[in-house]
Design an enzyme around this catalytic site. Structure first.
Site, PDB file in Angstrom:
ATOM      1  N   LEU A 103     140.106  57.333 115.980  1.00 20.99           N
ATOM      2  CA  LEU A 103     141.515  57.061 115.739  1.00 20.99           C
ATOM      3  C   LEU A 103     141.586  55.793 114.904  1.00 20.99           C
ATOM      4  O   LEU A 103     140.810  54.856 115.117  1.00 20.99           O
ATOM      5  CB  LEU A 103     142.276  56.860 117.056  1.00 20.99           C
ATOM      6  N   ASP A 104     142.525  55.741 113.951  1.00 16.76           N
ATOM      7  CA  ASP A 104     142.680  54.563 113.108  1.00 16.76           C
ATOM      8  C   ASP A 104     142.949  53.330 113.969  1.00 16.76           C
ATOM      9  O   ASP A 104     143.449  53.432 115.096  1.00 16.76           O
ATOM     10  CB  ASP A 104     143.841  54.747 112.129  1.00 16.76           C
ATOM     11  N   ILE A 105     142.682  52.167 113.418  1.00 14.41           N
ATOM     12  CA  ILE A 105     142.856  50.928 114.169  1.00 14.41           C
ATOM     13  C   ILE A 105     144.296  50.737 114.630  1.00 14.41           C
ATOM     14  O   ILE A 105     144.550  50.159 115.694  1.00 14.41           O
ATOM     15  CB  ILE A 105     142.377  49.712 113.333  1.00 14.41           C
ATOM     16  N   HIS A 195     142.600  59.781 107.720  1.00 14.05           N
ATOM     17  CA  HIS A 195     144.035  59.441 107.723  1.00 14.05           C
ATOM     18  C   HIS A 195     144.907  60.688 107.515  1.00 14.05           C
ATOM     19  O   HIS A 195     145.943  60.622 106.842  1.00 14.05           O
ATOM     20  CB  HIS A 195     144.351  58.426 106.622  1.00 14.05           C
TER      21      HIS A 195
END
Length: 243
Positions: A103-105, A195
């Site tokens: 998962l993105d930051i 993304h």
């Protein structure tokens, strides 16, 4: 299952193989109440009792944790600049845990953390198309035309468009005192491009403000878990994942 004593202790995070050999030589380790013959001694997992400095060391072959990832940490095992998702699992027995997927930051929500490579492969293999459900706050007015487009696949600048995705509009309203439209949506995708959710909405002229993953395959995020909290999987959850 029988394994070497030094491997048993190293796997459980007591130290490196060379460190635990020193502990054994210094008689800080016992097996069934006795000083072992040496680091090469075989231990029967689940039968023999191993202690280090008087504390029992249970052996876990696999561990499975449901983690509610907060914003600001990275989906990695080690990182020089940020906390990792594995850093949050403070009472783990295994030292070889890793997050299943990323998962993105700035994205929060469900992550499975384990050391079971076979299960991870089954969940992440591109050909399996495991569904992942996200909830998002989107800047812009999400429309039924977007729903239709997402259901056919979206061009996001790669060789092929995304696979069909299921977009559900939960609400669309203006921010108070502002002309900005805000949409609350739920989106199910079956792949994991870089993304991807953000790029899909950018392709239709909108931007994701907040993003949270709420399910992966049959595993659903426990509503009682706050960002940064975790728990072990139940037997039923693990059974569903292994089907």
């Amino acid at each position: 299952m029988e394994i070497r004593l030094d491997k048993y202790l190293a796997d459980m995070g007591i130290g490196t193989r060379s460190q635990v050999k020193q502990y054994i030589r210094k008689k800080q380790v016992q097996v069934n109440g006795s000083v072992p013959n040496g680091p090469q001694q075989k231990v029967a997992v689940g039968k023999d009792i191993v202690t280090f400095q008087g504390a029992e060391v249970d052996y876990a072959v696999y561990e499975y944790y449901m983690f509610c990832k907060p914003k600001g940490c990275v989906s990695a095992v080690t990182d020089n600049c940020h906390d990792t998702v594995v850093d949050y699992i403070t009472d783990r027995k295994r030292k070889d845990l890793f997050p299943v997927g990323r998962l993105d930051i700035d994205t929060e929500g469900l992550l499975l953390i384990t050391n079971d490579g076979s299960l991870a492969h089954n969940l992440l293999a591109p050909g399996r198309h495991v569904p992942k459900c996200y909830q998002a706050k989107v800047s812009g007015q999400v429309t039924e035309e977007d729903v239709e487009l997402f259901s056919k696949g979206v061009e996001i600048g790669e060789e092929h468009p995304t696979l069909p995705a299921e977009l559900k509009i939960l609400s669309v309203e203006k921010e108070k005192g502002d002309d900005l439209w805000i949409s609350q949506i739920e989106l199910v995708i079956t792949e994991g491009k870089f993304h991807q959710v953000k790029r899909m909405f950018e392709a239709v002229g909108k931007s994701v403000i907040d993003l949270k993953r709420i399910s992966m395959g049959p595993l659903k995020l426990d509503d009682s878990l706050k960002p940064g909290e975790y728990r072990t999987l139940t037997e039923e959850e693990l059974k569903l994942l292994c089907q």
